[in-house]
Design a protein around this motif. Structure first.
Motif, PDB file in Angstrom:
ATOM      1  N   GLY A  16       0.810  -1.206   0.000  1.00 19.25           N
ATOM      2  CA  GLY A  16       0.000   0.000   0.000  1.00 19.25           C
ATOM      3  C   GLY A  16       0.844   1.257   0.000  1.00 19.25           C
ATOM      4  N   LEU A  17       1.929   1.240   0.747  1.00 15.01           N
ATOM      5  CA  LEU A  17       2.818   2.395   0.784  1.00 15.01           C
ATOM      6  C   LEU A  17       3.423   2.662  -0.594  1.00 15.01           C
ATOM      7  CD1 LEU A  17       4.289   4.489   2.580  1.00 15.01           C
ATOM      8  CD2 LEU A  17       6.098   2.800   2.837  1.00 15.01           C
ATOM      9  N   VAL A  18       3.884   1.608  -1.243  1.00 12.54           N
ATOM     10  CA  VAL A  18       4.490   1.760  -2.571  1.00 12.54           C
ATOM     11  C   VAL A  18       3.446   2.233  -3.576  1.00 12.54           C
ATOM     12  CG1 VAL A  18       5.554   0.483  -4.475  1.00 12.54           C
ATOM     13  CG2 VAL A  18       6.320   0.090  -2.130  1.00 12.54           C
ATOM     14  N   THR A  19       2.262   1.645  -3.532  1.00  8.29           N
ATOM     15  CA  THR A  19       1.209   2.014  -4.472  1.00  8.29           C
ATOM     16  C   THR A  19       0.798   3.466  -4.291  1.00  8.29           C
ATOM     17  OG1 THR A  19       0.400  -0.255  -4.393  1.00  8.29           O
ATOM     18  CG2 THR A  19      -1.068   1.365  -5.336  1.00  8.29           C
ATOM     19  N   ALA A  20       0.661   3.900  -3.054  1.00  6.49           N
ATOM     20  CA  ALA A  20       0.285   5.294  -2.797  1.00  6.49           C
ATOM     21  C   ALA A  20       1.377   6.248  -3.268  1.00  6.49           C
ATOM     22  CB  ALA A  20       0.021   5.496  -1.312  1.00  6.49           C
ATOM     23  N   ARG A  21       2.620   5.871  -3.064  1.00  3.04           N
ATOM     24  CA  ARG A  21       3.717   6.733  -3.500  1.00  3.04           C
ATOM     25  C   ARG A  21       3.810   6.816  -5.016  1.00  3.04           C
ATOM     26  NH1 ARG A  21       8.124   6.938   0.805  1.00  3.04           N
ATOM     27  NH2 ARG A  21       6.847   7.743   2.502  1.00  3.04           N
ATOM     28  N   ILE A  22       3.414   5.753  -5.710  1.00  2.33           N
ATOM     29  CA  ILE A  22       3.408   5.787  -7.170  1.00  2.33           C
ATOM     30  C   ILE A  22       2.230   6.615  -7.665  1.00  2.33           C
ATOM     31  CG2 ILE A  22       3.047   4.386  -9.245  1.00  2.33           C
ATOM     32  CD1 ILE A  22       4.669   2.187  -7.866  1.00  2.33           C
ATOM     33  N   GLY A  23       1.094   6.491  -7.003  1.00  2.81           N
ATOM     34  CA  GLY A  23      -0.105   7.196  -7.426  1.00  2.81           C
ATOM     35  C   GLY A  23      -0.041   8.691  -7.222  1.00  2.81           C
ATOM     36  N   LEU A  31      -5.248   5.036  -7.899  1.00  2.34           N
ATOM     37  CA  LEU A  31      -4.077   4.284  -7.457  1.00  2.34           C
ATOM     38  C   LEU A  31      -3.621   4.765  -6.083  1.00  2.34           C
ATOM     39  CD1 LEU A  31      -2.145   2.081  -8.475  1.00  2.34           C
ATOM     40  CD2 LEU A  31      -0.713   3.886  -9.387  1.00  2.34           C
ATOM     41  N   HIS A  32      -3.609   6.060  -5.888  1.00  2.00           N
ATOM     42  CA  HIS A  32      -3.212   6.629  -4.601  1.00  2.00           C
ATOM     43  C   HIS A  32      -4.172   6.180  -3.496  1.00  2.00           C
ATOM     44  CE1 HIS A  32      -1.442   9.453  -1.832  1.00  2.00           C
ATOM     45  NE2 HIS A  32      -2.631   9.995  -1.610  1.00  2.00           N
ATOM     46  N   ARG A  33      -5.467   6.221  -3.770  1.00  2.00           N
ATOM     47  CA  ARG A  33      -6.471   5.829  -2.782  1.00  2.00           C
ATOM     48  C   ARG A  33      -6.376   4.346  -2.467  1.00  2.00           C
ATOM     49  NH1 ARG A  33     -11.105   6.824  -5.488  1.00  2.00           N
ATOM     50  NH2 ARG A  33     -10.652   9.031  -5.352  1.00  2.00           N
ATOM     51  N   ALA A  34      -6.170   3.519  -3.485  1.00  2.00           N
ATOM     52  CA  ALA A  34      -6.036   2.080  -3.269  1.00  2.00           C
ATOM     53  C   ALA A  34      -4.816   1.772  -2.415  1.00  2.00           C
ATOM     54  CB  ALA A  34      -5.943   1.352  -4.603  1.00  2.00           C
TER      55      ALA A  34
END
Length: 57
Positions: A16-23, A31-34
């Protein structure tokens, strides 16, 4: 809890941390919310496991 569960929850929080940082820089709100929700749920599961372990002792 078991080591497998602990690893699973930490992995979810890290994903989740990586996905939020990419989004965030790509301005992809979904993507950020997910990523944020994955991180929160992973952390909540870890806290629940810690509480269960504390009451078992």
């Amino acid at each position: 809890m078991s080591v497998g569960q602990t690893i699973k929850h930490k992995t979810q929080a890290l994903k989740g941390l990586v996905t939020a940082r990419i989004g965030r820089p790509t301005r992809n709100r979904r993507l950020h919310r997910a990523g944020r929700t994955d991180r929160v749920f992973g952390n909540l599961k870890q806290a629940g496991d810690k509480a269960k372990d504390a009451f078992r002792r």
